[in-house]
Design a protein around this motif. Structure first.
Motif, PDB file in Angstrom:
ATOM      1  N   SER A  19       0.837  -1.208   0.000  1.00 18.72           N
ATOM      2  CA  SER A  19       0.000   0.000   0.000  1.00 18.72           C
ATOM      3  C   SER A  19       0.869   1.254   0.000  1.00 18.72           C
ATOM      4  N   LEU A  20       2.102   1.135   0.523  1.00 19.04           N
ATOM      5  CA  LEU A  20       2.987   2.299   0.548  1.00 19.04           C
ATOM      6  C   LEU A  20       3.324   2.751  -0.869  1.00 19.04           C
ATOM      7  N   TYR A  21       3.538   1.791  -1.779  1.00 21.50           N
ATOM      8  CA  TYR A  21       3.908   2.189  -3.138  1.00 21.50           C
ATOM      9  C   TYR A  21       2.755   2.925  -3.833  1.00 21.50           C
ATOM     10  N   GLY A  22       1.510   2.533  -3.491  1.00 21.21           N
ATOM     11  CA  GLY A  22       0.346   3.277  -4.021  1.00 21.21           C
ATOM     12  C   GLY A  22       0.363   4.707  -3.480  1.00 21.21           C
ATOM     13  N   THR A  23       0.655   4.828  -2.187  1.00 20.46           N
ATOM     14  CA  THR A  23       0.710   6.160  -1.557  1.00 20.46           C
ATOM     15  C   THR A  23       1.800   7.014  -2.200  1.00 20.46           C
ATOM     16  N   ILE A  24       2.960   6.382  -2.429  1.00 12.51           N
ATOM     17  CA  ILE A  24       4.073   7.128  -3.038  1.00 12.51           C
ATOM     18  C   ILE A  24       3.658   7.650  -4.419  1.00 12.51           C
ATOM     19  N   ASP A  25       2.975   6.788  -5.210  1.00 12.55           N
ATOM     20  CA  ASP A  25       2.540   7.230  -6.544  1.00 12.55           C
ATOM     21  C   ASP A  25       1.708   8.504  -6.439  1.00 12.55           C
ATOM     22  N   ARG A  26       0.780   8.523  -5.485  1.00 10.65           N
ATOM     23  CA  ARG A  26      -0.103   9.697  -5.352  1.00 10.65           C
ATOM     24  C   ARG A  26       0.667  10.921  -4.902  1.00 10.65           C
ATOM     25  N   LEU A  27       1.633  10.719  -4.017  1.00 11.45           N
ATOM     26  CA  LEU A  27       2.433  11.853  -3.534  1.00 11.45           C
ATOM     27  C   LEU A  27       3.343  12.380  -4.641  1.00 11.45           C
ATOM     28  N   VAL A  28       3.950  11.445  -5.398  1.00  7.37           N
ATOM     29  CA  VAL A  28       4.864  11.839  -6.486  1.00  7.37           C
ATOM     30  C   VAL A  28       4.108  12.681  -7.520  1.00  7.37           C
ATOM     31  N   THR A  30       1.937  14.806  -7.188  1.00 12.84           N
ATOM     32  CA  THR A  30       1.695  16.207  -6.801  1.00 12.84           C
ATOM     33  C   THR A  30       2.914  17.088  -7.061  1.00 12.84           C
ATOM     34  N   GLY A  31       4.077  16.486  -7.396  1.00 19.05           N
ATOM     35  CA  GLY A  31       5.266  17.279  -7.717  1.00 19.05           C
ATOM     36  C   GLY A  31       5.972  17.914  -6.534  1.00 19.05           C
ATOM     37  N   PRO A  32       6.237  17.156  -5.449  1.00 22.80           N
ATOM     38  CA  PRO A  32       6.931  17.743  -4.292  1.00 22.80           C
ATOM     39  C   PRO A  32       8.405  18.006  -4.596  1.00 22.80           C
ATOM     40  N   GLU A  33       9.028  18.843  -3.766  1.00 20.74           N
ATOM     41  CA  GLU A  33      10.473  19.110  -3.926  1.00 20.74           C
ATOM     42  C   GLU A  33      11.268  17.839  -3.600  1.00 20.74           C
ATOM     43  N   PHE A  34      10.862  17.125  -2.554  1.00 20.36           N
ATOM     44  CA  PHE A  34      11.507  15.861  -2.193  1.00 20.36           C
ATOM     45  C   PHE A  34      10.574  15.050  -1.304  1.00 20.36           C
ATOM     46  N   ILE A  35      10.872  13.763  -1.162  1.00 24.98           N
ATOM     47  CA  ILE A  35      10.151  12.916  -0.197  1.00 24.98           C
ATOM     48  C   ILE A  35      11.216  12.304   0.700  1.00 24.98           C
ATOM     49  N   SER A  36      11.075  12.513   2.005  1.00 21.20           N
ATOM     50  CA  SER A  36      12.082  11.976   2.923  1.00 21.20           C
ATOM     51  C   SER A  36      11.571  10.683   3.566  1.00 21.20           C
ATOM     52  N   VAL A  37      12.522   9.802   3.884  1.00 25.70           N
ATOM     53  CA  VAL A  37      12.186   8.490   4.461  1.00 25.70           C
ATOM     54  C   VAL A  37      12.956   8.335   5.771  1.00 25.70           C
ATOM     55  N   THR A  38      12.242   8.066   6.853  1.00 19.69           N
ATOM     56  CA  THR A  38      12.881   8.005   8.179  1.00 19.69           C
ATOM     57  C   THR A  38      13.748   6.753   8.303  1.00 19.69           C
ATOM     58  N   TYR A  39      14.580   6.763   9.356  1.00 21.42           N
ATOM     59  CA  TYR A  39      15.541   5.675   9.596  1.00 21.42           C
ATOM     60  C   TYR A  39      15.471   5.348  11.080  1.00 21.42           C
ATOM     61  N   GLY A  40      15.279   4.092  11.421  1.00 20.72           N
ATOM     62  CA  GLY A  40      15.198   3.713  12.843  1.00 20.72           C
ATOM     63  C   GLY A  40      16.565   3.864  13.504  1.00 20.72           C
ATOM     64  N   ALA A  41      16.598   4.564  14.643  1.00 15.24           N
ATOM     65  CA  ALA A  41      17.889   4.857  15.272  1.00 15.24           C
ATOM     66  C   ALA A  41      18.681   3.594  15.614  1.00 15.24           C
ATOM     67  N   THR A  58      13.509   5.743  -8.696  1.00 11.24           N
ATOM     68  CA  THR A  58      12.973   5.436 -10.028  1.00 11.24           C
ATOM     69  C   THR A  58      11.883   6.438 -10.438  1.00 11.24           C
ATOM     70  N   THR A  59      11.523   7.343  -9.549  1.00 13.05           N
ATOM     71  CA  THR A  59      10.499   8.358  -9.868  1.00 13.05           C
ATOM     72  C   THR A  59      11.210   9.666 -10.226  1.00 13.05           C
ATOM     73  N   ASN A  60      10.428  10.711 -10.518  1.00 12.37           N
ATOM     74  CA  ASN A  60      11.076  11.994 -10.830  1.00 12.37           C
ATOM     75  C   ASN A  60      11.162  12.912  -9.608  1.00 12.37           C
ATOM     76  N   VAL A  61      10.987  12.326  -8.407  1.00  9.63           N
ATOM     77  CA  VAL A  61      11.087  13.135  -7.180  1.00  9.63           C
ATOM     78  C   VAL A  61      12.364  12.764  -6.434  1.00  9.63           C
ATOM     79  N   THR A  62      13.047  13.772  -5.897  1.00  5.81           N
ATOM     80  CA  THR A  62      14.290  13.523  -5.163  1.00  5.81           C
ATOM     81  C   THR A  62      13.990  12.835  -3.834  1.00  5.81           C
TER      82      THR A  62
END
Ligand code: FAD
Length: 308
Positions: A19-28, A30-41, A58-62
Protein backbone atom coordinates in the motif's frame (compact mmCIF):
# COMPACT_ATOMS: atom_id res chain seq x y z
CA UNK A 1 7.67 30.42 -4.70
CA UNK A 2 6.42 28.08 -1.99
CA UNK A 3 7.61 24.52 -2.07
CA UNK A 4 6.42 21.42 -0.28
CA UNK A 5 7.84 18.06 0.64
CA UNK A 6 6.65 14.92 2.37
CA UNK A 7 7.98 12.60 5.05
CA UNK A 8 7.22 8.90 5.32
CA UNK A 9 8.48 5.94 7.29
CA UNK A 10 9.55 2.52 5.93
CA UNK A 11 6.87 -0.23 5.84
CA UNK A 12 6.69 -2.65 8.76
CA UNK A 13 5.13 -5.57 6.82
CA UNK A 14 4.76 -6.90 3.27
CA UNK A 15 1.13 -5.69 3.17
CA UNK A 16 2.18 -2.22 4.34
CA UNK A 17 4.88 -2.19 1.65
CA UNK A 18 2.31 -2.80 -1.11
CA UNK A 19 0.00 0.00 0.00
CA UNK A 20 2.99 2.30 0.55
CA UNK A 21 3.91 2.19 -3.14
CA UNK A 22 0.35 3.28 -4.02
CA UNK A 23 0.71 6.16 -1.56
CA UNK A 24 4.07 7.13 -3.04
CA UNK A 25 2.54 7.23 -6.54
CA UNK A 26 -0.10 9.70 -5.35
CA UNK A 27 2.43 11.85 -3.53
CA UNK A 28 4.86 11.84 -6.49
CA UNK A 29 2.02 13.00 -8.80
CA UNK A 30 1.69 16.21 -6.80
CA UNK A 31 5.27 17.28 -7.72
CA UNK A 32 6.93 17.74 -4.29
CA UNK A 33 10.47 19.11 -3.93
CA UNK A 34 11.51 15.86 -2.19
CA UNK A 35 10.15 12.92 -0.20
CA UNK A 36 12.08 11.98 2.92
CA UNK A 37 12.19 8.49 4.46
CA UNK A 38 12.88 8.00 8.18
CA UNK A 39 15.54 5.68 9.60
CA UNK A 40 15.20 3.71 12.84
CA UNK A 41 17.89 4.86 15.27
CA UNK A 42 18.71 1.24 16.13
CA UNK A 43 19.56 0.55 12.48
CA UNK A 44 16.60 -1.86 12.29
CA UNK A 45 15.15 -0.16 9.20
CA UNK A 46 18.38 -0.04 7.18
CA UNK A 47 17.05 -2.45 4.50
CA UNK A 48 13.44 -1.25 4.49
CA UNK A 49 14.40 2.46 4.41
CA UNK A 50 16.83 1.77 1.58
CA UNK A 51 14.13 -0.21 -0.28
CA UNK A 52 11.74 2.78 -0.24
CA UNK A 53 14.56 5.15 -1.20
CA UNK A 54 15.58 2.94 -4.14
CA UNK A 55 11.96 2.94 -5.29
CA UNK A 56 11.84 6.75 -5.05
CA UNK A 57 15.01 6.93 -7.16
CA UNK A 58 12.97 5.44 -10.03
CA UNK A 59 10.50 8.36 -9.87
CA UNK A 60 11.08 11.99 -10.83
CA UNK A 61 11.09 13.13 -7.18
CA UNK A 62 14.29 13.52 -5.16
CA UNK A 63 14.44 11.06 -2.24
CA UNK A 64 15.88 12.34 1.03
CA UNK A 65 17.40 9.66 3.27
CA UNK A 66 17.22 10.19 7.03
CA UNK A 67 20.35 8.92 8.78
CA UNK A 68 20.95 8.62 12.52
CA UNK A 69 24.25 8.23 14.36
CA UNK A 70 23.43 7.25 17.95
CA UNK A 71 25.09 3.95 18.86
CA UNK A 72 27.26 3.81 15.74
CA UNK A 73 31.01 3.47 15.72
CA UNK A 74 32.80 5.74 13.30
CA UNK A 75 33.29 2.73 10.95
CA UNK A 76 29.56 1.79 11.08
CA UNK A 77 28.56 5.32 10.22
CA UNK A 78 31.05 5.56 7.35
CA UNK A 79 29.91 2.23 5.91
CA UNK A 80 26.18 3.14 6.00
CA UNK A 81 26.86 6.55 4.43
CA UNK A 82 28.97 4.91 1.65
CA UNK A 83 26.20 2.39 0.98
CA UNK A 84 23.53 5.12 0.73
CA UNK A 85 25.71 7.30 -1.53
CA UNK A 86 26.58 4.35 -3.75
CA UNK A 87 22.92 3.69 -4.68
CA UNK A 88 22.71 7.26 -5.98
CA UNK A 89 21.27 9.17 -3.03
CA UNK A 90 22.41 12.80 -2.84
CA UNK A 91 20.04 14.23 -0.27
CA UNK A 92 20.10 13.41 3.46
CA UNK A 93 18.54 14.40 6.77
CA UNK A 94 21.20 13.97 9.45
CA UNK A 95 19.78 13.43 12.94
CA UNK A 96 21.35 12.09 16.07
CA UNK A 97 18.51 9.67 16.92
CA UNK A 98 17.39 8.87 20.46
CA UNK A 99 19.42 6.43 22.56
CA UNK A 100 17.54 3.18 23.38
CA UNK A 101 15.42 3.38 26.56
CA UNK A 102 17.42 2.46 29.63
CA UNK A 103 20.81 3.58 28.28
CA UNK A 104 22.67 6.38 30.00
CA UNK A 105 24.91 9.14 28.68
CA UNK A 106 28.38 8.74 30.18
CA UNK A 107 28.14 5.04 31.09
CA UNK A 108 26.72 3.26 27.99
CA UNK A 109 28.32 3.46 24.55
CA UNK A 110 26.10 5.88 22.63
CA UNK A 111 28.24 6.15 19.52
CA UNK A 112 31.42 7.80 18.31
CA UNK A 113 29.47 10.71 16.82
CA UNK A 114 27.98 12.80 19.59
CA UNK A 115 25.68 15.09 17.62
CA UNK A 116 23.88 15.53 14.33
CA UNK A 117 26.48 18.18 13.42
CA UNK A 118 29.24 15.55 13.47
CA UNK A 119 27.13 13.32 11.21
CA UNK A 120 26.71 16.23 8.77
CA UNK A 121 30.50 16.62 8.61
CA UNK A 122 31.03 12.89 8.11
CA UNK A 123 28.53 12.70 5.22
CA UNK A 124 30.34 15.57 3.46
CA UNK A 125 33.72 13.94 4.14
CA UNK A 126 32.66 10.54 2.75
CA UNK A 127 31.13 12.19 -0.34
CA UNK A 128 34.29 14.27 -0.93
CA UNK A 129 36.40 11.09 -0.73
CA UNK A 130 34.14 9.37 -3.27
CA UNK A 131 33.94 12.32 -5.66
CA UNK A 132 36.78 14.74 -4.90
CA UNK A 133 36.40 16.61 -8.19
CA UNK A 134 34.39 16.76 -11.40
CA UNK A 135 35.07 18.06 -14.89
CA UNK A 136 32.93 20.95 -16.15
CA UNK A 137 32.66 22.54 -19.61
CA UNK A 138 34.48 25.79 -20.31
CA UNK A 139 32.07 28.21 -22.06
CA UNK A 140 33.28 29.05 -25.59
CA UNK A 141 35.82 26.16 -25.73
CA UNK A 142 33.80 23.07 -26.74
CA UNK A 143 36.53 20.49 -26.14
CA UNK A 144 38.01 22.04 -22.97
CA UNK A 145 37.18 20.93 -19.42
CA UNK A 146 37.90 22.60 -16.12
CA UNK A 147 38.35 20.81 -12.78
CA UNK A 148 35.73 21.73 -10.21
CA UNK A 149 34.65 20.52 -6.75
CA UNK A 150 32.98 17.11 -6.75
CA UNK A 151 29.20 16.79 -6.61
CA UNK A 152 27.97 18.23 -3.34
CA UNK A 153 25.13 16.66 -1.37
CA UNK A 154 22.14 18.30 0.28
CA UNK A 155 22.13 17.74 4.03
CA UNK A 156 19.08 18.73 6.04
CA UNK A 157 18.96 18.75 9.84
CA UNK A 158 16.26 18.87 12.51
CA UNK A 159 15.14 22.10 14.19
CA UNK A 160 12.87 22.41 17.22
CA UNK A 161 10.65 25.54 17.34
CA UNK A 162 9.47 24.62 20.85
CA UNK A 163 12.87 23.38 21.98
CA UNK A 164 14.29 19.86 22.00
CA UNK A 165 12.87 17.97 25.01
CA UNK A 166 16.39 17.52 26.42
CA UNK A 167 17.61 21.02 25.63
CA UNK A 168 18.13 23.34 28.62
CA UNK A 169 17.32 26.65 26.90
CA UNK A 170 16.21 28.30 23.68
CA UNK A 171 19.81 29.48 23.32
CA UNK A 172 21.04 25.87 23.35
CA UNK A 173 18.61 25.00 20.53
CA UNK A 174 19.74 28.02 18.51
CA UNK A 175 23.43 27.26 19.09
CA UNK A 176 22.88 23.62 18.09
CA UNK A 177 21.16 24.66 14.86
CA UNK A 178 23.90 27.18 14.07
CA UNK A 179 26.55 24.52 14.71
CA UNK A 180 24.78 22.17 12.30
CA UNK A 181 24.85 24.85 9.59
CA UNK A 182 28.54 25.54 10.31
CA UNK A 183 29.14 21.79 9.90
CA UNK A 184 27.71 21.97 6.37
CA UNK A 185 23.92 21.56 6.68
CA UNK A 186 22.00 23.47 4.04
CA UNK A 187 18.36 22.97 5.05
CA UNK A 188 16.43 22.61 8.33
CA UNK A 189 13.16 20.72 8.81
CA UNK A 190 11.24 21.37 12.00
CA UNK A 191 9.68 19.09 14.50
CA UNK A 192 5.89 19.26 14.23
CA UNK A 193 4.08 21.98 16.15
CA UNK A 194 0.49 23.26 16.24
CA UNK A 195 0.60 27.10 16.34
CA UNK A 196 2.11 29.29 13.60
CA UNK A 197 3.71 31.78 16.00
CA UNK A 198 5.86 28.97 17.48
CA UNK A 199 7.61 28.54 14.12
CA UNK A 200 7.56 32.23 13.12
CA UNK A 201 9.11 33.40 16.43
CA UNK A 202 11.73 30.64 16.26
CA UNK A 203 12.77 31.69 12.74
CA UNK A 204 13.24 35.30 13.90
CA UNK A 205 15.51 34.10 16.74
CA UNK A 206 17.40 31.72 14.42
CA UNK A 207 18.08 34.53 11.91
CA UNK A 208 19.25 36.82 14.73
CA UNK A 209 21.58 34.02 15.88
CA UNK A 210 23.08 33.84 12.36
CA UNK A 211 21.28 30.82 10.83
CA UNK A 212 20.86 31.50 7.10
CA UNK A 213 19.67 28.15 5.67
CA UNK A 214 16.01 27.58 4.76
CA UNK A 215 13.90 26.39 7.69
CA UNK A 216 10.89 24.40 6.45
CA UNK A 217 8.05 24.04 8.97
CA UNK A 218 7.03 20.43 9.61
CA UNK A 219 3.28 19.99 9.95
CA UNK A 220 1.07 16.95 10.29
CA UNK A 221 -2.68 16.93 9.66
CA UNK A 222 -3.90 15.08 12.75
CA UNK A 223 -7.32 13.62 12.08
CA UNK A 224 -8.20 11.79 15.31
CA UNK A 225 -7.74 12.32 19.06
CA UNK A 226 -5.71 9.07 19.21
CA UNK A 227 -3.27 10.42 16.62
CA UNK A 228 -2.79 13.65 18.64
CA UNK A 229 -2.06 11.63 21.80
CA UNK A 230 0.42 9.40 19.95
CA UNK A 231 2.27 12.33 18.36
CA UNK A 232 2.56 14.12 21.70
CA UNK A 233 3.92 10.93 23.26
CA UNK A 234 6.51 10.54 20.50
CA UNK A 235 7.62 14.16 20.18
CA UNK A 236 7.11 15.33 23.80
CA UNK A 237 5.50 18.50 22.38
CA UNK A 238 2.81 20.33 24.38
CA UNK A 239 -0.76 19.03 23.95
CA UNK A 240 -2.74 21.30 21.55
CA UNK A 241 -5.72 21.53 23.92
CA UNK A 242 -8.17 23.39 21.64
CA UNK A 243 -7.56 21.14 18.64
CA UNK A 244 -7.78 18.05 20.84
CA UNK A 245 -11.11 19.19 22.36
CA UNK A 246 -12.51 19.89 18.86
CA UNK A 247 -11.48 16.44 17.63
CA UNK A 248 -13.08 14.75 20.63
CA UNK A 249 -16.28 16.79 20.21
CA UNK A 250 -16.48 15.93 16.48
CA UNK A 251 -17.22 12.28 17.45
CA UNK A 252 -17.38 10.60 14.01
CA UNK A 253 -14.24 9.81 11.94
CA UNK A 254 -15.58 11.91 9.02
CA UNK A 255 -16.12 15.02 11.19
CA UNK A 256 -12.80 14.47 12.96
CA UNK A 257 -11.08 14.30 9.57
CA UNK A 258 -12.68 17.63 8.60
CA UNK A 259 -11.53 19.22 11.89
CA UNK A 260 -7.95 17.97 11.41
CA UNK A 261 -7.76 19.18 7.80
CA UNK A 262 -9.23 22.58 8.71
CA UNK A 263 -6.66 23.02 11.49
CA UNK A 264 -3.70 22.00 9.32
CA UNK A 265 -4.93 24.22 6.46
CA UNK A 266 -5.23 27.26 8.73
CA UNK A 267 -1.80 26.56 10.22
CA UNK A 268 -0.21 26.13 6.77
CA UNK A 269 -1.83 29.32 5.45
CA UNK A 270 -0.62 31.35 8.45
CA UNK A 271 2.90 29.95 8.05
CA UNK A 272 3.08 30.83 4.36
CA UNK A 273 1.56 34.28 4.97
CA UNK A 274 4.17 34.77 7.72
CA UNK A 275 7.03 34.08 5.29
CA UNK A 276 7.68 30.31 5.58
CA UNK A 277 9.47 29.19 2.38
CA UNK A 278 7.26 26.09 2.09
CA UNK A 279 5.79 23.18 4.03
CA UNK A 280 7.22 19.82 5.05
CA UNK A 281 4.22 17.53 5.51
CA UNK A 282 4.34 14.49 7.79
CA UNK A 283 2.21 11.95 5.88
CA UNK A 284 1.93 9.11 8.37
CA UNK A 285 2.18 7.02 5.16
CA UNK A 286 -1.21 8.22 3.91
CA UNK A 287 -1.71 10.56 0.97
CA UNK A 288 -5.31 11.78 1.42
CA UNK A 289 -4.88 14.24 4.30
CA UNK A 290 -1.68 15.92 3.09
CA UNK A 291 -3.06 16.31 -0.45
CA UNK A 292 -6.31 17.76 0.94
CA UNK A 293 -4.25 20.32 2.87
CA UNK A 294 -2.17 21.23 -0.20
CA UNK A 295 -5.33 21.68 -2.25
CA UNK A 296 -7.01 23.77 0.45
CA UNK A 297 -3.93 26.01 0.75
CA UNK A 298 -3.63 26.15 -3.05
CA UNK A 299 0.09 25.49 -3.46
CA UNK A 300 -0.01 22.15 -5.26
CA UNK A 301 2.26 22.18 -8.35
CA UNK A 302 0.23 19.75 -10.47
CA UNK A 303 -3.49 20.08 -11.30
CA UNK A 304 -5.88 18.71 -8.69
CA UNK A 305 -7.03 15.13 -9.36
CA UNK A 306 -9.49 12.98 -7.50
CA UNK A 307 -7.36 11.15 -4.93
CA UNK A 308 -9.87 9.30 -2.76
P1 FAD B 1 21.28 17.11 17.95
O1 FAD B 1 21.25 18.18 16.93
O2 FAD B 1 22.56 16.43 18.12
O3 FAD B 1 20.73 17.73 19.30
C1 FAD B 1 19.50 18.48 19.32
C2 FAD B 1 19.25 19.06 20.71
O4 FAD B 1 19.06 18.04 21.66
C3 FAD B 1 20.35 19.90 21.23
O5 FAD B 1 19.80 20.96 21.95
C4 FAD B 1 21.12 18.92 22.09
O6 FAD B 1 21.88 19.59 23.03
C5 FAD B 1 20.00 18.12 22.69
N1 FAD B 1 20.32 16.73 22.95
C6 FAD B 1 20.37 15.73 22.05
N2 FAD B 1 20.62 14.57 22.66
C7 FAD B 1 20.76 14.86 23.96
C8 FAD B 1 21.02 14.10 25.11
N3 FAD B 1 21.18 12.77 25.04
N4 FAD B 1 21.09 14.71 26.30
C9 FAD B 1 20.91 16.05 26.38
N5 FAD B 1 20.64 16.81 25.34
C10 FAD B 1 20.56 16.24 24.15
N6 FAD B 1 14.87 10.10 14.85
C11 FAD B 1 15.16 8.88 14.31
O7 FAD B 1 15.55 7.97 15.03
N7 FAD B 1 15.01 8.65 12.96
C12 FAD B 1 14.59 9.60 12.10
O8 FAD B 1 14.46 9.36 10.91
C13 FAD B 1 14.28 10.89 12.63
N8 FAD B 1 13.85 11.89 11.85
C14 FAD B 1 13.58 13.13 12.39
C15 FAD B 1 13.14 14.16 11.54
C16 FAD B 1 12.86 15.42 12.05
C17 FAD B 1 12.42 16.53 11.10
C18 FAD B 1 12.99 15.66 13.44
C19 FAD B 1 12.65 17.02 14.01
C20 FAD B 1 13.41 14.64 14.30
C21 FAD B 1 13.71 13.37 13.78
N9 FAD B 1 14.15 12.34 14.60
C22 FAD B 1 14.43 11.10 14.06
C23 FAD B 1 14.25 12.52 16.07
C24 FAD B 1 15.67 12.93 16.51
O9 FAD B 1 16.58 11.87 16.27
C25 FAD B 1 15.61 13.25 18.01
O10 FAD B 1 14.84 14.40 18.23
C26 FAD B 1 16.96 13.37 18.72
O11 FAD B 1 16.73 13.42 20.13
C27 FAD B 1 17.71 14.65 18.41
O12 FAD B 1 18.26 14.61 17.18
P2 FAD B 1 19.04 15.89 16.60
O13 FAD B 1 19.54 15.49 15.28
O14 FAD B 1 18.20 17.09 16.65
O15 FAD B 1 20.24 15.99 17.66
Amino acid sequence: MSTYSFEMYPPRSAAAELSLYGTIDRLVETGPEFISVTYGASGSTRESSLGVLRHLLTTNVTPMAHLTCVGWTYEDATSVIREFLSVGLTSFLAVRGDPPAGTAEGTDFLGDLKSAGELVQLIHRVQNERAPYSQVDVPGFPSAKRISRGEQVTIAVAAFPNGHPRSRSVQQDLDTLLAKEAAGANLALTQLFFHAEEYLNFVVLAREAGVTMRILPGIMPVVSPARVRRMIELTEEKMPETLYARLVAAETPERQYAVGIAHATELASELLAGGAPGLHLYTHNKHEAVIDVLDAVGIRSTPTKEHA
